[in-house]
Design an enzyme around this catalytic site. Structure first.
Site, PDB file in Angstrom:
ATOM      1  N   SER A  80       0.838  -1.198   0.000  1.00  0.00           N
ATOM      2  CA  SER A  80       0.000   0.000   0.000  1.00  0.00           C
ATOM      3  C   SER A  80       0.872   1.247   0.000  1.00  0.00           C
ATOM      4  O   SER A  80       2.086   1.185   0.214  1.00  0.00           O
ATOM      5  CB  SER A  80      -0.887   0.005   1.237  1.00  0.00           C
ATOM      6  OG  SER A  80      -0.081   0.277   2.374  1.00  0.00           O
ATOM      7  N   LYS A  81       0.206   2.359  -0.211  1.00  0.00           N
ATOM      8  CA  LYS A  81       0.873   3.654  -0.198  1.00  0.00           C
ATOM      9  C   LYS A  81       1.552   3.858   1.158  1.00  0.00           C
ATOM     10  O   LYS A  81       2.643   4.410   1.246  1.00  0.00           O
ATOM     11  CB  LYS A  81      -0.214   4.708  -0.438  1.00  0.00           C
ATOM     12  CG  LYS A  81       0.324   6.067  -0.766  1.00  0.00           C
ATOM     13  CD  LYS A  81      -0.809   7.020  -1.094  1.00  0.00           C
ATOM     14  CE  LYS A  81      -0.374   8.423  -0.714  1.00  0.00           C
ATOM     15  NZ  LYS A  81      -1.457   9.331  -0.444  1.00  0.00           N
ATOM     16  N   ARG A  82       0.891   3.411   2.213  1.00  0.00           N
ATOM     17  CA  ARG A  82       1.438   3.597   3.566  1.00  0.00           C
ATOM     18  C   ARG A  82       2.758   2.867   3.754  1.00  0.00           C
ATOM     19  O   ARG A  82       3.643   3.357   4.451  1.00  0.00           O
ATOM     20  CB  ARG A  82       0.422   3.127   4.620  1.00  0.00           C
ATOM     21  CG  ARG A  82      -0.725   4.088   4.775  1.00  0.00           C
ATOM     22  CD  ARG A  82      -1.102   4.381   6.235  1.00  0.00           C
ATOM     23  NE  ARG A  82      -0.209   3.854   7.249  1.00  0.00           N
ATOM     24  CZ  ARG A  82      -0.567   2.982   8.180  1.00  0.00           C
ATOM     25  NH1 ARG A  82      -1.801   2.510   8.195  1.00  0.00           N
ATOM     26  NH2 ARG A  82       0.288   2.593   9.097  1.00  0.00           N
TER      27      ARG A  82
END
Ligand code: GLU
Length: 499
Positions: free
Chosen positions: A262-264
């Site tokens: 994910s982006k995180r």
């Protein structure tokens, strides 16, 4: 259906393209090119609420940067356009009517409030509400209402959706090139909405209609769409169309732990998850990765060549690619490996190419040097670089004399007799007429031997003087590069500062 291979990448312009999306595009591109087929870009923008300005251009720019251009798509109209679903609305209306006429779809008037109530009631009993054969005759739709009532409500302008009428008691046979055969019991499926109250088709309807009309032969997409496959298969059957072949690509997994990348994860571990910059998020391109790096590491996320080879050009990938060699299980993303790839590609570039890339960085530092000199520097230091942006850190002393000396190294290298030894080195170098790397090396080494000094007493402090710390390539190469005058000056300055 045409026999020519036609594949499509069908992103929704809801934001920047994640590298997982780039991988899907890449696999479609490789499959198309391998089979002399066509690669189509279709923008699936029927969900007006999630539309993000600029996302479509971003997708196109990302594909172009990766050198995987589409053959047909927005701005490259072929005979199957338009390629934006929002421009194809009348088609979906026409096709949903066909399903209604065939009795494969029905009107449903249930308000979202009433559906929410059903959902809640089910949840309270620990069940899930599914709109299908269990309950459709008890709900508010054209199957449960009298035909006159249905006509009246539609004429009245009541809001409705159109749902797919899932066939009961069917074992739906599914085939996926990567996953093999599967069967799904149609009784577990819900009657998915095909057409929404805002007059727009849902993803499912638009996707199937377009894949059919655009003569798509292979649908290659992410694993997250596998649960939709049974519905899609049934839709093809309901229309009486031959379905394309399907291949669902494995997920790209987090570098550590469970779940998909994910982006995180990128924010937490400090690596890009987007090909290009998007608002605050930095892209691979701007972070200094070559597009070849990105293509190469993405290709190996889920596909394997069956050999130990790791470096592949786009052309090699095109020659070797096959869906049969795509793995079923998730592919773990490894940010260190992406850096390794970049390092490999950096080493493959010529000094001239790298010098061109280094030039603007030098200009920003206020340094003017002829390109031939920059090439020389690059040739000496590139081995240690992962990014072009590392060059400055690795070669600043080639252009400017050190203004300080590494403290730890100074303590270690600067002994009582070092100043006098360095003064002698100064004079030895001053006497060298032809100041080449070979000549200075030969003369200094001979002098060390004649004086019966150890190399350790001479070479490390000399490096400290010239570079400012204990890094850098072959010292005599540096001397040649900075030249006699500058070398002598650096020795004098250092003796003054360090004695
Ligand atoms: N619009 C879908 C997406 O955003 C396309 C899925 C498919 O390829 O069928 O990924």
């Amino acid at each position: 259906m045409s026999t020519k291979v036609r594949v499509r990448f069908a992103p929704s312009p809801t934001g920047p393209l994640h590298i997982g999306g780039v991988r899907t595009a890449l696999f479609n591109y490789l499959f198309a090119k391998k089979n002399n087929g066509e690669f189509i870009l279709r923008i699936e923008d029927t969900d007006q609420n999630r539309y993000v300005e600029g996302a479509e251009q971003y997708i196109i720019d990302a594909l172009n940067w990766c050198n995987i251009p589409f053959d047909e798509g927005p701005g490259k109209e072929g005979k199957f356009g338009p390629y934006r679903q929002s421009e194809r609305k009348p088609l979906y209306e026409e096709y949903v009517k066909i399903l209604l006429e065939k009795g494969k779809a029905y009107y449903a008037f249930d308000s979202s409030e009433s559906l929410d109530t059903h959902r809640k009631e089910h949840e309270e009993q620990g069940k899930t509400f599914i709109y299908n054969w269990h309950n459709r005759l008890k709900l508010d739709n054209s199957l449960s209402l009298m035909p006159e009532e249905v006509t009246k409500r539609i004429a009245n302008g009541d809001a409705y959706v159109i749902r797919f009428l899932t066939a009961p008691d069917e074992k739906i046979a599914l085939n996926d090139i990567i996953r093999g055969n599967m069967t799904i019991d149609s009784n577990v499926l819900d009657d998915k909405v095909l057409y929404k109250s805002d007059g727009m088709p849902t993803y499912h309807l638009a996707n199937i209609v377009d894949d059919h009309l655009m003569e798509i032969t292979h649908v290659i997409r992410g694993e997250e769409w596998l649960p939709s496959l049974a519905l899609h298969q049934q839709l093809y059957e309901a229309f009486g169309w031959q379905a394309p072949e399907f291949a669902h690509l494995p997920l790209i997994m987090k570098p550590v732990g469970k779940g998909k990348l994910s982006k995180r994860d990128g924010e937490k571990l400090g690596f890009p998850v987007f090909p290009l910059n998007w608002n605050e998020s930095v892209g691979y391109k701007e972070e200094g990765y070559f597009s070849e790096t990105v293509v190469n590491f993405l290709a190996l996320l889920g596909w394997n060549p069956g050999t130990e080879q790791e470096i592949f050009s786009l052309q090699e990938l095109t020659n070797l690619f096959s869906l049969e060699r795509v793995n079923k299980s998730g592919a773990r993303f490894d940010p260190d490996k992406t850096k390794w790839y970049n390092q490999q590609y950096l080493q493959q570039k010529t000094d001239a190419e790298l010098a061109e890339l280094y030039l603007p960085i030098l200009q920003e530092k206020g340094i003017e040097a002829p390109i031939s000199k920059i090439e020389k520097v690059v040739s000496l230091i590139k081995e240690r670089a992962v990014f072009v942006a590392d060059f400055w850190e690795l070669s600043d002393y080639m252009f400017v004399s050190p203004n300080s000396y590494d403290e730890k190294a100074s303590k270690k290298q600067w002994k009582e007799d070092t100043s006098s030894i360095m003064s002698e080195v100064h004079d030895v170098l001053a006497s060298v007429a032809e100041f080449s790397s070979e000549k200075t090396e030969q003369i200094v080494k001979k002098w060390i031997e004649d004086k019966e000094l150890s190399f350790g007493k001479v070479m490390p402090p000399l490096r400290l003087i010239i570079v400012g710390e204990m890094k850098g390539p072959h010292l005599f190469d540096i001397l040649e590069f900075i030249g006699k005058e500058e070398s002598l000056q650096r020795i004098k300055t250092a003796i003054n500062q360090l004695k």
